[in-house]
Design an enzyme around this catalytic site. Structure first.
Site, PDB file in Angstrom:
ATOM      1  N   ASP A 116      22.731 -33.557 -28.394  1.00  0.00           N
ATOM      2  CA  ASP A 116      23.026 -34.405 -29.553  1.00  0.00           C
ATOM      3  C   ASP A 116      24.139 -33.881 -30.472  1.00  0.00           C
ATOM      4  O   ASP A 116      24.142 -32.697 -30.825  1.00  0.00           O
ATOM      5  CB  ASP A 116      21.787 -34.545 -30.432  1.00  0.00           C
ATOM      6  CG  ASP A 116      20.557 -34.998 -29.688  1.00  0.00           C
ATOM      7  OD1 ASP A 116      20.660 -35.384 -28.521  1.00  0.00           O
ATOM      8  OD2 ASP A 116      19.471 -34.963 -30.305  1.00  0.00           O
ATOM      9  N   GLU A 132      14.465 -41.429 -31.995  1.00  0.00           N
ATOM     10  CA  GLU A 132      15.143 -40.185 -32.324  1.00  0.00           C
ATOM     11  C   GLU A 132      16.458 -40.468 -33.053  1.00  0.00           C
ATOM     12  O   GLU A 132      16.971 -41.590 -33.054  1.00  0.00           O
ATOM     13  CB  GLU A 132      15.438 -39.362 -31.061  1.00  0.00           C
ATOM     14  CG  GLU A 132      14.210 -38.837 -30.356  1.00  0.00           C
ATOM     15  CD  GLU A 132      14.547 -37.873 -29.235  1.00  0.00           C
ATOM     16  OE1 GLU A 132      14.026 -36.751 -29.281  1.00  0.00           O
ATOM     17  OE2 GLU A 132      15.320 -38.220 -28.321  1.00  0.00           O
TER      18      GLU A 132
END
Length: 525
Positions: A57, A238
């Site tokens: 990420d 998320e």
């Protein structure tokens, strides 16, 4: 999805990392040109990649004094997921990057999971001064010891601050600033924004199958506000991101909530979605049934945006992780794993009675354009190879179709090489969709999920449609932008050797193209 190291290994790693000093001022920065990538199969030429080892990420993104900062989930000791750090890089143009030393290391509270950074311009935190406002990073501490012990409160939210434009960081002594009081196992990925109306900071947090909102006057003390989710949803949420955007040409402002979904995306696995609504300083007022996809491909996850970036109120800059948790740890790269998408500009426009996001590459990417190959009006029957001053594995295609003169109901593009690998991009006028077939794109064996397909996306190819497309092809990736940015489609592939042949084709009819262009693209490395 955050993978976890099981058993005694996780405990030993945390003990080691807790004692490890954080060499915040050590290490040599590497710019794009200094990273040696020659001979590395599948190393992308104009996308951000780590110099080596594991990345996922994007994290902690902010702009300050002419520099765009990009941190990311990083494990410097392996090419698979492990104890998370924040890697760090900067750019002046969002194209060429300079790698900096690791920003945040694991400590006694745990690994450093995803989060965001803000420039505290008013020094509300008191960490800096009016003349030197601090940059404050909010992140999740993930405690593997607590997880192993069977607790459910092993994820908490913490902060760190920098007084030297992100070069070094000091973790707040009062961490964690948001405790996991209800014991929710998936309690992570804080993203913070200043809310002018309430004069407070707002934290958006992923809490299993929904998001929760918290408010703070100083980034240190936080109060729970509310939550937003889809009734009955059981998918893992998320990397949320909440921000306002001015609707193009109206002066009206709406709020955008980005949420990455860990499973059951349109083409399988993980993907980034969004909701449009209003935020009143306490609640996000959006339609939970109107979840839309930012990107229809399989490889744009955890897309989040830069804080304090220059630009109009109608624009927001962001970037995504170009992979998918179904196969991210198995793809056939050796020294490194994963890349980011090209940075993109988000804009909001009215669509019927609602709104839709547009997402297009940042303008500065055009600076990589090299020799230009203009294609005359082409009438494709069967197959026709296209050649020019470009390499098919590293180019940009501006594709313009004359639908009125096109008689083929199915047409498209094929990339191929002498090994027989083929990547096929098709346009289906009967079903009004675009599809990508990577089942034969390269050697199989590393993942069954990777080679499923074809993967599809809606694309209006009717009389009122916009058939013009912009396609970015890198060594191992394709990004398609259509309908003025309403369509995004991002996928990766791994041929046994770079694609060297570009073929246009039409099935049972004629495909008429007008004034299309292919640009060679320079490498940033």
């Amino acid at each position: 999805m955050k993978n976890r190291i099981p058993g005694i290994l996780g405990l030993l790693l945390l003990v080691f990392l807790s004692c490890k000093q954080e060499p915040q001022k050590s290490g040599k920065a590497l710019n794009s040109q200094e990273v040696t990538t020659q001979g590395e199969a599948h190393r992308l030429k104009f996308h951000f990649t780590p110099p080596s080892k594991w990345m996922n990420d994007p994290n902690g993104m902010f702009y300050l004094d002419g520099e765009y900062h990009l941190s990311y989930q990083y494990y410097p000791d392996s090419t698979v997921w492990g104890p998370m750090h924040w890697g760090h890089a900067i750019s002046k143009d969002l194209v060429s990057w300079e790698h900096l030393p690791i920003a945040l290391y694991p400590d006694s509270l745990g690994y450093i999971f995803s989060g965001g950074s803000v420039v505290d311009l008013q020094n509300t935190s008191g960490f800096g001064t009016a003349a030197t406002p601090p940059v404050v990073a909010a992140f999740t501490h993930h405690d593997p010891v607590g997880e192993k012990a069977g607790t459910t409160d092993f994820q908490t939210q913490s902060i760190a601050y920098s007084l030297d434009k992100g070069r070094t960081w000091t973790k707040y002594k009062g961490n964690p600033v948001v405790k996991n009081e209800k014991g929710i196992r998936d309690f992570r990925d804080p993203k913070v924004i200043w809310h002018e109306g309430s004069q407070k900071w707002i934290m958006t947090l992923a809490v299993y199958d929904r998001v929760q909102f918290f408010a703070s006057p100083d980034l240190k003390s936080w109060e729970y506000l509310s939550e937003f989710g889809i009734p009955g949803d059981s998918r893992l949420w998320e990397c949320p991101d909440l921000f306002p955007l001015e609707v193009a040409g109206t002066g009206e402002t709406q709020w955008v909530l980005l949420v990455s979904i860990q499973q059951d995306a349109p083409n399988g696995g993980t993907a980034t979605s969004y909701f449009i609504g209003d935020f009143d300083g306490n609640r996000f007022l959006g339609n939970p049934e109107d979840q839309r996809w930012l990107d229809w491909g399989t490889d744009n996850y955890a897309f989040v945006t830069w804080d304090n970036a220059p630009g109009e109120d109608s624009e927001r800059l962001g970037i995504g992780w170009m992979s998918n948790w179904q196969y991210a740890q198995d793809v056939p790269t050796v020294a490194w794993r994963s890349a980011m998408t090209v940075p993109r500009v988000l804009q909001l426009e009215a669509e019927g009675e609602g709104y839709a996001l547009r997402s297009n590459p940042v303008v500065s990417l055009k600076g990589l354009r090299g020799p230009k190959t203009d294609l005359p009006t082409l009438e494709i029957r069967g197959e026709q190879e296209v050649t020019g001053s470009f390499t098919p594995s590293q180019c940009e295609i501006i594709l313009k179709t004359d639908l009125a003169r096109t008689t083929a109901e199915l047409y498209g593009i094929t990339l191929s090489n002498s090994s027989g690998d083929r990547l096929i991009l098709g346009f289906d006028r009967v079903n009004n969709e675009m599809w990508l077939d990577r089942r034969g794109s390269g050697p199989k064996g590393f993942s069954g999920d990777f080679f499923k397909g074809p993967h599809k996306a809606p694309l209006n190819l009717g009389p009122d449609g916009d058939p013009n497309l912009r396609i970015l092809l890198d060594e191992a990736s394709i990004e398609v932008f259509g309908e003025n940015g309403r369509l995004n489609f991002t996928e990766i592939f791994f041929p046994s050797e770079p694609y060297d042949t570009l073929t246009f084709w039409a099935d049972e009819g004629e495909w008429t193209m007008e004034s299309s262009t292919v640009y060679a693209l320079k490498s940033i490395w």
